[in-house]
Motif scaffolding. Structure first.
Motif: not given
Length: 139
Positions: A15-17, A33-37, A54-57, A68-71
């Motif tokens: 997702g970040a890529e 942009l927010q990661t799961f962490g 990983r991208v949560a949103n 929008m996108l996420s992993d």
């Protein structure tokens, strides 16, 4: 009822890529942009190390159009062809729940309609035609 619809892309750990690619290739602006962490953590369900980056949103804008996108979360099924869903956002939990229930008729519920830390009402459903929807209520 106030309603927005936008595409939602689901990726398999890159997702970040993808965000960086869409910024460069399409001139996208990253609105959030927010990661799961980076999400609020639950001691009952800690985020595994392999999910933290990983991208949560991510919310992006291209020429006024938003998507929008996420992993996907590690361990969740991922199949090529299921990368795009339609996100419907309303300003009313009741309206969101009614849409969710209507789409769930003869469909498959993947995440029951419920309150989340980002939305007073959110759920994921595949309708009877195989189209994936995320129904969300603005906080």
């Amino acid at each position: 009822m106030s309603i927005k619809m936008m595409p939602y892309l689901i990726l398999d750990g890159n997702g970040a890529e993808a965000v960086a690619f869409y910024v460069k290739a399409l001139g996208a602006e990253v609105m959030a942009l927010q990661t799961f962490g980076g999400m609020p953590q639950s001691p009952d369900q800690p985020v595994p190390d392999e999910a933290k980056d990983r991208v949560a949103n991510a919310q992006l804008s291209i020429g006024g159009a938003e998507f929008m996108l996420s992993d996907n979360y590690p361990g969740m099924a991922y199949q090529l062809g299921d990368q795009v869903s339609v996100c419907i956002i309303t300003n009313s939990k009741e309206d969101s729940e009614a849409l969710f229930n209507a789409l769930a008729d003869e469909g498959t519920i993947h995440m029951a309609f419920q309150e989340t830390f980002w939305s007073p009402g959110y759920g994921i459903v595949t309708d009877k035609f195989g189209v994936n929807f995320q129904i969300s209520t603005e906080a």
